[in-house]
Every structure is written in structure tokens, then in C-alpha cells.
Write a protein that holds these residues in place. Structure first.
Motif, short mmCIF file in Angstrom:
data_model
loop_
_atom_site.label_atom_id
_atom_site.label_comp_id
_atom_site.label_asym_id
_atom_site.label_seq_id
_atom_site.Cartn_x
_atom_site.Cartn_y
_atom_site.Cartn_z
N THR A 45 0.86 -1.18 0.00
CA THR A 45 0.00 0.00 0.00
C THR A 45 0.89 1.23 0.00
O THR A 45 2.00 1.22 0.54
CB THR A 45 -0.93 0.02 1.23
N TRP A 46 0.41 2.26 -0.63
CA TRP A 46 1.12 3.55 -0.71
C TRP A 46 0.26 4.58 0.01
O TRP A 46 -0.70 5.09 -0.55
CB TRP A 46 1.35 3.93 -2.18
N ASP A 47 0.62 4.84 1.25
CA ASP A 47 -0.16 5.72 2.12
C ASP A 47 0.60 6.98 2.51
O ASP A 47 0.43 7.49 3.62
CB ASP A 47 -0.56 4.97 3.40
N GLU A 48 1.45 7.45 1.63
CA GLU A 48 2.24 8.62 1.99
C GLU A 48 1.34 9.82 2.22
O GLU A 48 0.34 10.02 1.53
CB GLU A 48 3.26 8.92 0.88
N MET A 49 1.70 10.59 3.20
CA MET A 49 0.95 11.79 3.56
C MET A 49 1.86 13.01 3.41
O MET A 49 3.07 12.91 3.65
CB MET A 49 0.43 11.71 4.99
N PRO A 50 1.30 14.14 3.05
CA PRO A 50 2.12 15.35 2.87
C PRO A 50 2.53 15.95 4.20
O PRO A 50 1.88 15.76 5.22
CB PRO A 50 1.18 16.29 2.13
N VAL A 51 3.62 16.67 4.14
CA VAL A 51 4.03 17.48 5.29
C VAL A 51 3.44 18.86 5.07
O VAL A 51 3.65 19.47 4.03
CB VAL A 51 5.57 17.56 5.37
N ALA A 52 2.63 19.33 6.03
CA ALA A 52 2.00 20.64 5.89
C ALA A 52 3.06 21.73 5.76
O ALA A 52 4.06 21.73 6.47
CB ALA A 52 1.09 20.91 7.09
N GLN A 53 2.83 22.60 4.82
CA GLN A 53 3.74 23.70 4.57
C GLN A 53 3.20 24.98 5.20
O GLN A 53 2.01 25.21 5.22
CB GLN A 53 3.91 23.91 3.05
N ARG A 54 4.08 25.77 5.72
CA ARG A 54 3.68 27.09 6.25
C ARG A 54 3.63 28.10 5.12
O ARG A 54 4.48 28.11 4.26
CB ARG A 54 4.67 27.55 7.31
N ALA A 55 2.63 28.92 5.16
CA ALA A 55 2.46 29.95 4.11
C ALA A 55 3.53 31.02 4.23
O ALA A 55 4.11 31.25 5.23
CB ALA A 55 1.08 30.57 4.21
#
Length: 95
Positions: free
Chosen positions: A85-95
Motif C-alpha cells: 500500500t502507498w499511504d504517503e501523507m504530505p508534510v503541511a507547509q507554512r504559508a
């Protein structure tokens, strides 16, 4: 937006993506009456682009057809691509 993403579903053909500024790509097949099969090489192509461009890749589902293109129903087709399974999640970026 803190997380910018593309939802490539239903994936109905190969895509060449410019992922600049994108944090996450979600890929999935089509389900429901009249669903068309998704080819594994289309999903692999997007996964390769995500790996090359350091973008999180999430393989949501095959849809109504399994990896071999046989209609088995969404629940039976599963969500493994190349044995995992490919369950990669993004790292939230600061604006």
C-alpha cells in the motif's frame, strides 16, 4: 493552502505532471456501474513522478477492476500497487 494536492481519480489514462508547488498526489481507479479499468502502468508513472519530484503519493484504490483489468468490485480489487500500500501523507507547509 497549507497542503496543495492533486486527486487523479478516476485515472483513465497516463498523465505527465508538473508537480511544482504540489505536496500530495492521490491516485485511484473508477468504481460504479460502467466503470473502466485503470492500467497499472498509469499509476506507476504517477508514482515515479512523485518519487522524482519528492511529492507524497497515495494509492487510494483500484476501483471496480483489479490490477489485471478484471471486474471484481471495488471491495475485492483492493489498494495494493506492486505488492504494497502507498499511504504517503504530505508534510503541511507554512504559508
Amino acid at each position: 493552502a497549507h497542503v496543495r494536492f492533486l486527486s487523479c481519480e478516476p485515472l483513465l489514462g497516463p498523465l505527465r505532471l508538473d508537480l511544482r508547488g504540489v505536496h500530495w498526489v492521490i491516485v485511484g481507479g473508477e468504481s460504479g456501474h460502467g466503470a473502466r479499468p485503470m492500467r497499472a502502468d498509469w499509476a506507476r508513472g504517477i508514482r515515479r513522478q512523485c518519487l522524482e519530484q519528492d511529492v507524497a503519493f497515495f494509492f487510494k484504490q483500484w476501483g471496480a477492476h483489479n490490477e489485471r483489468g478484471i471486474r471484481v468490485g471495488k471491495s475485492r480489487s483492493g489498494r495494493e500497487l506492486d505488492g504494497r500500500t502507498w499511504d504517503e501523507m504530505p508534510v503541511a507547509q507554512r504559508a
